[in-house]
Each structure stands twice: as C-alpha cells, then as structure tokens.
Design an enzyme around this catalytic site. Structure first.
Site, short mmCIF file in Angstrom:
data_model
loop_
_atom_site.label_atom_id
_atom_site.label_comp_id
_atom_site.label_asym_id
_atom_site.label_seq_id
_atom_site.Cartn_x
_atom_site.Cartn_y
_atom_site.Cartn_z
CD1 TRP A 102 -2.48 -2.04 1.63
CD2 TRP A 102 -3.09 -0.88 -0.19
NE1 TRP A 102 -3.57 -2.66 1.07
CE2 TRP A 102 -3.96 -1.99 -0.04
CE3 TRP A 102 -3.28 -0.01 -1.27
CZ2 TRP A 102 -5.00 -2.24 -0.94
CZ3 TRP A 102 -4.32 -0.27 -2.16
CH2 TRP A 102 -5.17 -1.37 -1.98
CG ASP A 174 -3.15 4.17 3.96
OD1 ASP A 174 -4.21 4.06 4.60
OD2 ASP A 174 -2.92 3.55 2.91
CE LYS A 198 -8.96 -2.42 4.02
NZ LYS A 198 -8.22 -1.57 3.11
C1 PLP Z 1 -7.58 -1.22 1.96
C2 PLP Z 1 -6.43 -0.30 1.97
C3 PLP Z 1 -6.27 0.68 0.98
C4 PLP Z 1 -7.20 0.81 -0.20
O1 PLP Z 1 -8.44 1.27 0.17
P1 PLP Z 1 -9.54 1.59 -0.95
O2 PLP Z 1 -10.67 2.10 -0.13
O3 PLP Z 1 -9.85 0.32 -1.66
O4 PLP Z 1 -8.98 2.61 -1.86
C5 PLP Z 1 -5.19 1.53 1.09
N1 PLP Z 1 -4.33 1.45 2.10
C6 PLP Z 1 -4.45 0.51 3.06
C7 PLP Z 1 -3.45 0.45 4.16
C8 PLP Z 1 -5.50 -0.40 3.01
O5 PLP Z 1 -5.62 -1.33 3.98
#
Ligand code: PLP
Length: 362
Positions: A102, A174, A198
C-alpha cells in the site's frame, strides 16, 4: 448467521449488534417512516446524526480542536492522489517510506503530481521480514511531506512507533487498516486518512483527519471533489455523500463507545492477535515470517508449510463457518484479519480448527 466468523481484510466483519440495528432502520429510520436508504443528506435528522458521528470520532481519538474531520469519496486510493494534489507542486519533493504494497501504491500515484523519494524501509533479519526503525529513516530536508503506512494490510507488517521528526515536517499516515484499533496521538500527524471498510464500517466513505494549517494550501487545479478546502467549507457535502456508509460509520462508532472505547478495544485486539501468533509460533505446520516487534494486530498472514494444503484448508474452514481466510493474491497463503468486530471467541474457534487440521494432515 450466529456463528459465522468473517476474517476478510475488507470489506470486513461488522458487529452483530450493528447489523441488527441496520435491519431495523432499513424500513423505518428514527421513526420518520422512511428507510435510511431513502434519506436526504439535507434532512435535519441525518445532519444531526452526522454531527454526532463526527463528535464521537473526535471523542474516541481525542482529536484536538485545531484538526478537522472530513468525510470523502474515493477510498484510500483517492487520497493517494488527493494528498499530493492538494499539498504540492509538480517539481516538489516528498518522502514516501515504503513498508509494503500500500505504501508503494501511494508513492506510485504521487509520481503523477510531484517528485516523490521512494524509500524502502524493509529489511530482512534472520530470514524474517523486518523494518528499519523510524529514528533511522533517511528524511530529505527538501521534501515537503512524509508519507507512510502504519499497518500494511497485505503483508501484516505494522509500525507502532509514532513519528517524532522536526516539528515543521508535514507527516501523513495511511491508517486504513488500523484506525480505531489502538490509541494514537493525533498531534504527531498533520493528516491521517482511512477508508471505512476495515474498522469504520462499509465501503463508500473515507475519513480524513487534517490539521487546519493544511487547509490553507489552495490550488486551483484540484478537482473540487478532492479539494480539502472545498470539502471543509461544505461540511463534507459538496456533492451527495454516501449516506448509507456514513450512517453505518455512525452506528460503528456508537458500538465502539459502548464497548469501552479505544483503550479497551486495543487490549482486546492485542489479546486476539497474540492468541493466534502464539499458536502459529508453537507449531511447525504453520508459519508467519514477520519480525515480532512489527507484527500487525489487525492482519495476520500465515502459511502452511506444505503449501499444496492451502486450498483444502480454505474449503474445510468454510465448512466450519470460518470465512475470508485466503491470503492476498500478491503473496498467497492465508490471512486472518482481526478487526475490532472480531471477538476473541472467533479467534479461538479459528485456532481450534487450525489445530485439528494440523492433526489431520501432518
Ligand atoms: C484497503 C487499503 C487501501 C485501499 O483502500 P480503498 O478504499 O480500496 O482505496 C489503502 N491502504 C491501506 C493500508 C489499506 O488497507
């Protein structure tokens, strides 16, 4: 439905209590006689519910008054673009510290809008995946901001330390797969973001917590829908928001407060993760190759040493009401995501199943 446990990495398991409430509100929300799905974002009850949701988030994470909460569209990936678009110019530098997929994806996207330094902070120690400690990260003095990902959802590698760099550096995290799972000090960041599917609820909502200083950065070319200032000025309602996702987030935050808040859930989360890691470490049949101090409490990838058993494991797991255990396609194997909604009981059931599977297939 009672005894199914969903270990999916996202969209992920929701608490039973939240789902029962959704079912109730489906036909008649707040005794208004209409479904929550039909509700206008301009409805005064919806608006006060939204304000309450933001307040609950503020309380739960101890968000100081010099920060704003913005609800966005576009997922965390939308933020991969929004961040450089809002904050820097094409020739500006930024530091992307990469610990997994990511954080790399974020850096790749940033290349379109600025000139990121992409810094690999992974290292291998005794055949284990590990990371370079934060105090040794090579920060470029000319970079406008620092970006990293405290919990890499795919690899299950987490950074628990919080940044303490020079005060004037903009720090961005993030937090998609770790927000609300542990206590954090918001003041160590200028901007944190997380997509909702999540730990906050369901897809369609992305939460951005931003220091008000950053709202002063204004660029005319940023699409309004990604422009932090526009979103702030319109109370996150520049266009029609994903009302249902916002509503589910509201229920999730109420549930989290009732469950004792972040301190309590953090303890539970650590206990859950330790329970599974302890079992994996004790057997030769399964393994997890992340350095202990960087092991994620949210996403636990593991492998069966006899790899040809993986598909059978998944099939048998589903027969035992254990869902979503397939590892991410990029690394294969298995993965158990233990977000806030997963009870310890679910983890115990998984471990009992893994133990029996090992006996049957050793
Ligand atoms: C799931 C996730 C993403 C992507 O999220 P989207 O909503 O599909 O764009 C980005 N970074 C992390 C750490 C994630 O777990």
């Amino acid at each position: 439905m009672n005894n199914i446990y969903n270990f999916s990495a996202g969209p992920a398991m929701l608490p039973k209590k939240v789902m029962v409430q959704i079912k109730k509100d489906f036909l008649n929300w707040n005794n208004l006689g209409i479904s929550v799905l039909e509700l206008s974002h301009r409805n005064e009850y919806f608006f006060s519910f939204f304000k309450e949701t933001k307040n609950n988030l503020k309380k739960l994470l101890f968000i100081p008054n010099n920060y704003e909460i913005i609800f966005c569209h576009g997922g965390a990936r939308g933020q991969f673009s929004a961040i450089p678009m809002n904050l820097v110019q094409k020739n500006d530098k930024s530091d992307y510290f990469c610990s997994g997929f990511w954080s790399y994806y974020a850096a790749e996207e940033a290349k379109k809008y600025c000139s990121p330094n992409i810094i690999d902070i992974t290292q291998e120690i005794d055949e284990q995946k590990s990371l370079i400690p934060m105090q040794n990260w090579p920060i470029h003095s000319h970079s406008e901001y620092i970006h990293y990902c405290p919990n890499e959802t795919i690899e299950g590698i987490a950074i628990f330390e919080e940044p303490q760099f020079e005060k004037n550096k903009i720090i961005i995290g993030d937090f998609s797969s770790t927000i609300l799972s542990q206590q954090i000090n918001i003041q160590n960041y200028h901007l944190i973001y997380a997509s909702a599917q999540k730990n906050i609820g369901i897809p369609g909502l992305t939460v951005v917590i931003i220091n008000k200083e950053l709202l002063k950065y204004r660029k005319n070319i940023v699409p309004s829908i990604l422009d932090y200032n526009t979103l702030y000025m319109t109370q996150s309602m520049f266009n029609t928001p994903a009302t249902f996702s916002w509503y589910v987030a509201g229920l999730m935050l109420e549930w989290l407060i009732e469950s004792g808040g972040i301190k309590t859930i953090e303890k539970k989360n650590k206990k859950k993760a330790l329970y599974l890691y302890d079992f994996i470490d004790k057997t030769d049949f399964y393994n997890n190759n992340i350095d202990k101090q960087y092991r994620s409490n949210m996403n636990i990838p593991f492998f069966i040493k006899k790899q040809n058993l993986t598909n059978l494991f998944l099939k048998k797991a589903e027969e035992n009401n254990l869902f979503g255990l397939k590892g991410h396609n990029l690394i294969g194997g298995l993965r158990a995501s233990l977000y806030n909604a997963m009870p310890l009981k679910g983890v115990k059931k998984l471990v009992d199943f893994m133990y029996q599977f090992e006996i049957d297939h050793r």
